[in-house]
Write an enzyme that holds these catalytic residues in place. Structure first.
Site, PDB file in Angstrom:
ATOM      1  N   CYS A  55      16.282  22.261 -15.671  1.00  0.00           N
ATOM      2  CA  CYS A  55      16.924  20.950 -15.676  1.00  0.00           C
ATOM      3  C   CYS A  55      16.658  20.240 -17.002  1.00  0.00           C
ATOM      4  CB  CYS A  55      16.408  20.114 -14.516  1.00  0.00           C
ATOM      5  SG  CYS A  55      14.629  19.759 -14.630  1.00  0.00           S
ATOM      6  N   ALA A  58      13.054  19.716 -17.712  1.00  0.00           N
ATOM      7  CA  ALA A  58      12.404  20.943 -18.175  1.00  0.00           C
ATOM      8  C   ALA A  58      12.600  21.130 -19.671  1.00  0.00           C
ATOM      9  CB  ALA A  58      12.956  22.155 -17.419  1.00  0.00           C
ATOM     10  N   ARG A  89       4.794  27.987 -19.731  1.00  0.00           N
ATOM     11  CA  ARG A  89       4.938  28.571 -21.063  1.00  0.00           C
ATOM     12  C   ARG A  89       3.576  28.596 -21.739  1.00  0.00           C
ATOM     13  NH1 ARG A  89      10.230  28.185 -23.511  1.00  0.00           N
ATOM     14  NH2 ARG A  89       9.400  27.436 -25.455  1.00  0.00           N
TER      15      ARG A  89
END
Length: 537
Positions: A55, A58, A89
């Protein structure tokens, strides 16, 4: 094995007619003899299709802002949205000052039902005060998630009041997940905020060393940035700032002093590159530090820009030394990879960049695409003027910058700029399509159904993608190389990273694991059915 248009049509025929018509526009077979091949991109995912997209939140918090190490990043929303706050990440960082590295922390306002009903502004203000008191960061960011926008919390007003109260910058980003069709919208929102509030806020008028550059769109996943900076430092460049892997608020403030901006991930950071060119007169160069040949070419293009014989000589010296070191190692791994095929469906520019590294290992990429690309990522920036602004794109405030009266300076003359643009990709990206071979397939916003069907038809030897779909692919008996955060490996950038990548890919091929997995299509299906215009049969 190449695919035909008939096979693709047969695959898409399983969709309802409206969906079939839509998805056809997102899939093309490369044909260099065609005058033009246009691909649909940056449009809404069809409801019900299992997409790999994220989204807007994000893209803003999870991709661009999150790696900034000396800022504490607050997520204003329910705790579930914290998924993109931490742990997805592997953005590595080292503190420049003791106690000024906060990437290990996930800070959320943890909105509850009562906050949705009565508002969460007081809770956000309290969290900001707590964060400032506990961590004493250089600055704080606040990123909004969907419920915040729906109930109308004014995070900008809360941030302004906190900034006056605490005396440190508090940056608010209205990046509610629904703001765009994918995380790409969040990239844009983050870029706007950094240009408006951070870049240029420093006092420096000149960089501290020779050949000053900014490295844009590099997020130090698995240590990529450190490997790239190792080479740049040895050649003699001054890296003013990295946006944003191992990046810092303090460095970013003086990014205006660079003489050249390097753009690694075009999609996530091209907005900043363009705005800095307009505001400070700093050109940007499209680079690719993934793969041995691409890294060498990017370094040579940088040397051409600065046009200094000493810099050029040092560049060639470092390239020769690194090639002598890594090529014998890669050749050993190439023997295990030669003749294999790959799917490369990764966000950012990775779907493009990694094809070259695969080729150096003797692996042909037969299908490639992006989760959140725009048409220019596929077709090149020359198509930007003809891309129509749709309703979703209008959700993103368009930041109009003008030349800075005090700091704008042409870094090269117009004549020199025109000459360089004929030689190197200066302020230009040609897109992925130009480097794809005839017969290969480009797919935008690849979904779960199409992934399985393409695998059944093309049977790739390796599938390079993100974390969301790797396990499905592995259960189909195909090695999956996770290129969003590299699982537990890396770096994969630069000369040393190419060796690491070659090692990991070849290790995946020789693993006996795949002999014990039976792909689903080799067994009888548990259920059968079909989708019609009337419903499910």
């Amino acid at each position: 094995m190449a695919m035909t248009l008939e096979q693709i049509s047969e695959m898409l025929a399983k969709y309802p007619s409206k969906v079939e018509k839509n998805r056809k526009k997102h899939i093309i077979i490369k044909d260099s003899s065609a005058d033009r091949q246009e691909i649909e991109a940056n449009t809404r995912t069809i409801p019900g299709i299992i997409t790999n997209r994220g989204c807007a939140y994000a893209g803003c918090k999870g991709v661009v802002l999150g790696p900034l190490k000396d800022m504490v990043h607050i997520t204003h929303g329910p705790i579930g949205c914290g998924y993109y706050s931490w742990g997805t990440r592997r953005n590595k960082a080292r503190a420049d000052e003791p106690g000024q590295e906060f990437l290990n922390y996930c800070v959320s306002t943890d909105m509850q039902e009562s906050d949705i009903v009565f508002g969460g502004e007081k809770k956000l203000a309290k969290v900001i005060d707590e964060v400032a008191g506990i961590f004493k960061p250089k600055a704080i960011t606040v990123s909004a998630t969907c419920p915040v926008g729906l109930i109308g919390d004014d995070i900008n007003a809360v941030a302004r009041a906190a900034e006056e109260r605490l005396g440190i910058p508090i940056l608010a980003f209205s990046c509610e997940g629904y703001k765009g069709v994918s995380q790409s919208a969040g990239h844009h929102i983050a870029n706007n905020g950094l240009v408006e509030r951070v870049i240029g806020a420093g006092d420096r008028e000149e960089a501290a060393g020779k050949y000053p550059i900014n490295l844009l769109g590099e997020y130090n996943i698995g240590g990529d940035s450190w490997e790239i900076e190792r080479i740049l430092d040895e050649i003699g460049y001054t890296v003013v700032s990295v946006m944003t892997g191992n990046g810092s608020y303090e460095d970013l403030k003086n990014a205006h002093t660079a003489e050249l901006n390097l753009v690694q991930c075009h999609r996530s950071i091209n907005y900043i590159a363009g705005m800095l060119e307009t505001k400070y007169g700093t050109p940007w160069l499209k680079v690719n530090f993934i793969g041995v040949a691409a890294t060498a070419e990017s370094l040579r293009n940088m040397a051409r820009y600065f046009d200094d014989p000493a810099l050029t000589a040092r560049t060639e010296e470092i390239i020769a030394r690194e090639l002598a070191r890594v090529e014998p190692q890669i050749e050993q791994y190439r023997k295990l990879c030669e003749g294999k095929t790959a799917f490369c469906f990764v966000g950012g520019s990775r779907g493009h960049h990694y094809q070259g590294l695969f080729a150096e290992l003797g692996i042909d990429t037969v299908l490639a695409g992006y989760e959140f690309a725009h048409r220019d990522d596929y077709e090149g920036r020359q198509v930007i003027p003809e891309i129509k602004t749709d309703a979703d794109s209008k959700n993103i405030p368009d930041l109009h910058v003008t030349a800075d009266e005090r700091r704008f300076r042409l870094k090269v003359s117009p004549e020199k700029l025109a000459e360089l643009q004929r030689q190197i990709p200066l302020s230009f990206y040609a897109g992925m399509q130009v480097d794809m071979a005839d017969g290969t397939i480009m797919v935008d916003d690849l979904n779960h159904y199409e992934t399985e069907e393409f695998i059944k038809l093309l049977k790739p030897d390796i599938f390079a993608s993100g974390i969301k779909d790797k396990y499905v692919v592995q259960k189909m008996g195909i090695p999956a190389k996770q290129l969003h955060s590299y699982d537990y490996s890396g770096p994969y950038a630069g000369f040393g990273g190419a060796v690491n990548f070659a090692r990991d890919v070849s290790m995946g091929f020789v693993s006996p694991t795949w002999n014990f997995i039976v792909p689903p299509w080799k067994e009888e299906p548990l259920l059968t059915g079909s989708v019609t215009e009337e419903g499910v049969a």
